[in-house]
Design a protein around this motif. Structure first.
Motif, PDB file in Angstrom:
ATOM      1  N   CYS A  56      29.796  30.812  14.055  1.00 19.62           N
ATOM      2  CA  CYS A  56      30.144  30.774  15.609  1.00 19.62           C
ATOM      3  C   CYS A  56      31.368  30.384  15.772  1.00 19.62           C
ATOM      4  CB  CYS A  56      29.047  29.632  15.802  1.00 19.62           C
ATOM      5  SG  CYS A  56      27.215  30.223  15.823  1.00 19.62           S
ATOM      6  N   GLY A  57      31.767  30.320  16.912  1.00 21.77           N
ATOM      7  CA  GLY A  57      33.246  29.617  17.414  1.00 21.77           C
ATOM      8  C   GLY A  57      33.252  29.430  18.793  1.00 21.77           C
ATOM      9  N   ARG A  58      34.528  29.283  19.218  1.00 22.76           N
ATOM     10  CA  ARG A  58      34.833  29.140  20.721  1.00 22.76           C
ATOM     11  C   ARG A  58      36.124  29.708  21.017  1.00 22.76           C
ATOM     12  NH1 ARG A  58      34.076  23.464  24.273  1.00 22.76           N
ATOM     13  NH2 ARG A  58      34.586  24.436  26.375  1.00 22.76           N
ATOM     14  N   TRP A  59      36.389  30.353  22.018  1.00 24.87           N
ATOM     15  CA  TRP A  59      37.628  31.006  22.119  1.00 24.87           C
ATOM     16  C   TRP A  59      37.814  31.127  23.613  1.00 24.87           C
ATOM     17  CZ3 TRP A  59      33.806  33.601  19.433  1.00 24.87           C
ATOM     18  CH2 TRP A  59      33.776  33.423  17.997  1.00 24.87           C
ATOM     19  N   ILE A  60      39.281  31.289  23.973  1.00 24.44           N
ATOM     20  CA  ILE A  60      39.618  31.621  25.441  1.00 24.44           C
ATOM     21  C   ILE A  60      39.561  33.196  25.256  1.00 24.44           C
ATOM     22  CG2 ILE A  60      41.309  31.584  27.280  1.00 24.44           C
ATOM     23  CD1 ILE A  60      39.839  29.090  26.643  1.00 24.44           C
ATOM     24  N   MET A  61      38.737  33.739  25.917  1.00 27.94           N
ATOM     25  CA  MET A  61      39.028  35.398  26.075  1.00 27.94           C
ATOM     26  C   MET A  61      39.523  35.884  27.351  1.00 27.94           C
ATOM     27  SD  MET A  61      35.519  36.161  23.918  1.00 27.94           S
ATOM     28  CE  MET A  61      35.677  37.865  23.704  1.00 27.94           C
ATOM     29  N   GLU A  62      40.354  36.726  27.130  1.00 25.27           N
ATOM     30  CA  GLU A  62      40.949  37.223  28.570  1.00 25.27           C
ATOM     31  C   GLU A  62      40.492  38.745  28.383  1.00 25.27           C
ATOM     32  OE1 GLU A  62      45.051  36.021  29.865  1.00 25.27           O
ATOM     33  OE2 GLU A  62      45.481  38.111  29.463  1.00 25.27           O
ATOM     34  N   TRP A  63      40.304  38.995  29.822  1.00 20.54           N
ATOM     35  CA  TRP A  63      39.587  40.418  30.222  1.00 20.54           C
ATOM     36  C   TRP A  63      40.612  41.194  30.676  1.00 20.54           C
ATOM     37  CZ3 TRP A  63      35.807  43.838  28.883  1.00 20.54           C
ATOM     38  CH2 TRP A  63      35.787  44.859  29.578  1.00 20.54           C
ATOM     39  N   LYS A  64      40.994  42.605  29.868  1.00 21.26           N
ATOM     40  CA  LYS A  64      41.798  43.381  30.551  1.00 21.26           C
ATOM     41  C   LYS A  64      41.248  44.556  31.256  1.00 21.26           C
ATOM     42  CE  LYS A  64      45.464  41.521  28.129  1.00 21.26           C
ATOM     43  NZ  LYS A  64      46.413  40.653  29.015  1.00 21.26           N
ATOM     44  N   CYS A  65      41.574  44.363  32.504  1.00 18.91           N
ATOM     45  CA  CYS A  65      40.673  45.265  33.560  1.00 18.91           C
ATOM     46  C   CYS A  65      41.048  46.789  33.149  1.00 18.91           C
ATOM     47  CB  CYS A  65      41.044  45.131  34.899  1.00 18.91           C
ATOM     48  SG  CYS A  65      40.428  43.231  35.085  1.00 18.91           S
ATOM     49  N   ASP A  66      42.530  46.953  32.890  1.00 19.61           N
ATOM     50  CA  ASP A  66      43.147  48.469  32.533  1.00 19.61           C
ATOM     51  C   ASP A  66      42.222  49.001  31.273  1.00 19.61           C
ATOM     52  OD1 ASP A  66      44.335  48.311  35.105  1.00 19.61           O
ATOM     53  OD2 ASP A  66      46.294  47.889  34.140  1.00 19.61           O
ATOM     54  N   GLU A  67      42.492  48.102  30.345  1.00 16.02           N
ATOM     55  CA  GLU A  67      42.015  48.762  28.882  1.00 16.02           C
ATOM     56  C   GLU A  67      40.519  48.629  28.729  1.00 16.02           C
ATOM     57  OE1 GLU A  67      44.354  46.629  29.537  1.00 16.02           O
ATOM     58  OE2 GLU A  67      46.194  47.243  28.738  1.00 16.02           O
ATOM     59  N   CYS A  68      39.829  47.720  29.693  1.00 16.24           N
ATOM     60  CA  CYS A  68      38.538  47.359  29.609  1.00 16.24           C
ATOM     61  C   CYS A  68      37.948  47.003  28.330  1.00 16.24           C
ATOM     62  CB  CYS A  68      37.688  48.745  29.984  1.00 16.24           C
ATOM     63  SG  CYS A  68      37.744  49.104  31.617  1.00 16.24           S
ATOM     64  N   GLN A  69      38.541  45.805  27.962  1.00 11.65           N
ATOM     65  CA  GLN A  69      38.437  45.032  26.805  1.00 11.65           C
ATOM     66  C   GLN A  69      38.976  43.752  26.670  1.00 11.65           C
ATOM     67  OE1 GLN A  69      40.345  47.328  23.482  1.00 11.65           O
ATOM     68  NE2 GLN A  69      42.149  46.029  23.762  1.00 11.65           N
ATOM     69  N   PHE A  70      38.307  42.834  25.733  1.00 11.81           N
ATOM     70  CA  PHE A  70      38.979  41.527  25.838  1.00 11.81           C
ATOM     71  C   PHE A  70      40.306  41.264  24.959  1.00 11.81           C
ATOM     72  CE2 PHE A  70      34.376  41.228  26.737  1.00 11.81           C
ATOM     73  CZ  PHE A  70      34.446  40.076  27.969  1.00 11.81           C
ATOM     74  N   SER A  71      40.735  40.257  25.181  1.00  7.66           N
ATOM     75  CA  SER A  71      41.880  40.036  24.203  1.00  7.66           C
ATOM     76  C   SER A  71      42.157  38.632  24.007  1.00  7.66           C
ATOM     77  CB  SER A  71      43.249  40.913  24.854  1.00  7.66           C
ATOM     78  OG  SER A  71      43.440  39.971  25.760  1.00  7.66           O
ATOM     79  N   GLU A  72      43.061  38.189  23.145  1.00 14.59           N
ATOM     80  CA  GLU A  72      43.561  36.838  22.855  1.00 14.59           C
ATOM     81  C   GLU A  72      44.272  36.492  24.271  1.00 14.59           C
ATOM     82  OE1 GLU A  72      43.898  39.082  20.796  1.00 14.59           O
ATOM     83  OE2 GLU A  72      42.651  38.407  18.886  1.00 14.59           O
ATOM     84  N   SER A  73      44.264  35.027  24.609  1.00 14.45           N
ATOM     85  CA  SER A  73      44.844  34.623  25.800  1.00 14.45           C
ATOM     86  C   SER A  73      46.313  34.936  25.769  1.00 14.45           C
ATOM     87  CB  SER A  73      44.634  33.082  26.272  1.00 14.45           C
ATOM     88  OG  SER A  73      45.191  32.562  27.154  1.00 14.45           O
ATOM     89  N   SER A  74      46.870  35.351  26.768  1.00 16.05           N
ATOM     90  CA  SER A  74      48.262  35.572  26.874  1.00 16.05           C
ATOM     91  C   SER A  74      48.904  34.289  27.673  1.00 16.05           C
ATOM     92  CB  SER A  74      48.731  36.840  27.586  1.00 16.05           C
ATOM     93  OG  SER A  74      48.105  36.813  28.925  1.00 16.05           O
ATOM     94  N   ALA A  75      50.217  34.265  27.220  1.00 16.10           N
ATOM     95  CA  ALA A  75      50.800  32.925  27.862  1.00 16.10           C
ATOM     96  C   ALA A  75      51.405  33.295  29.335  1.00 16.10           C
ATOM     97  CB  ALA A  75      52.186  32.599  27.060  1.00 16.10           C
TER      98      ALA A  75
END
Length: 263
Positions: free
Chosen positions: A219-238
């Motif tokens: 298990c785990g806990r993450w900040i997940m950012e949604w990229k609307c154009d790519e339609c996928q999650f990613s690591e949080s950007s600064a």
């Protein structure tokens, strides 16, 4: 007890045992979410033909809805999505915004909305829909604690998903997790935008996603950012907004300021 009935009970016990001992694993059919650490914990991505639960507090309903929409967009594989909502959910949180779904990246033309009068109707609709292999995913949205959704109902949905290959996403608002046969269980909260200038504060949707249950990994806990154009999650950007490059035919503003100061 007749032989046919004994045989049917034995077969059912075998199916339940395979679910509970995690022998039925869909390694061949997982879809990557795009977030490296989350995909690693999920052994390559979210399993299709399984049930996944997403919980949230009542005031975090918008964040959880956005997260489930992102998951649905990843697993549907261009097939239709069926969204089953309990009437009480719409009273508490309002209707889903089709323009909002479009901004996230989900095509509303591929979504069918079903409003159920009560929990029993919602569960029956979801179970019947999970048996239809023409669908890509089912979202079942329930509000509050529901005694009708017990371990038996969870097993029924899991068996239907495994039989048809359709993915079930359970959105549980203002409810506490209970034992179930779900492949994964998430707790969702809205994540703060990173510090920055006012003009850059309106960035990509960000989720504080905690994986509470994972049948086949950690298990785990993450900040997940949604990229609307790519339609996928990613690591949080600064920096949620990209910085536009200066046009090549214009002079550098810093150089112009230096020239004015020199005068």
């Amino acid at each position: 007890m007749s032989g046919a009935r004994t045989s049917a009970l034995a077969a059912l016990r075998g199916q339940i045992e395979r679910i509970e001992t995690a022998e039925v694993v869909h390694h061949r059919d997982r879809v990557a979410l795009g977030h490296r650490e989350a995909d690693s914990a999920l052994k390559g991505g979210l399993a299709r033909a399984a049930i996944h639960e997403v919980f949230c507090e009542g005031r975090q309903g918008a964040a959880a809805t956005g997260f489930v929409t992102g998951l649905a967009g990843r697993v549907t594989a261009r097939k239709p999505l069926l969204w089953v909502r309990q009437d009480f959910s719409e009273i508490e949180t309002g209707a889903l915004s089709m323009s909002g779904l479009t901004e996230i990246g989900l095509d509303p033309r591929r979504m069918v909305m079903v409003r159920a009068a009560d929990v029993e109707s919602a569960l029956r609709t979801a179970a019947d829909a999970l048996a239809c292999d023409a669908l890509g995913a089912i979202v079942l949205e329930l509000w509050g604690e529901t005694r009708q959704f017990d371990l038996v109902a969870s097993r029924k949905l899991t068996l239907a998903a495994q039989s048809s290959g359709v993915t079930g996403l359970l959105l549980r608002m203002a409810a506490q997790p209970l034992p179930s046969t779900a492949e994964t269980r998430w707790m969702l909260r809205a994540a703060h935008s990173p510090p920055g200038a006012m003009w850059s504060a309106w960035g990509a949707p960000r989720f504080d996603a905690e994986l509470l249950r994972n049948r086949h990994g950690p298990c785990g806990r993450w900040i997940m950012e949604w990229k609307c154009d790519e339609c996928q999650f990613s690591e949080s950007s600064a920096y949620p907004q990209p910085v536009a490059a200066a046009p090549a035919h214009r002079s550098d503003p810093a150089v112009l300021r230096q020239r004015r100061t020199a005068r």
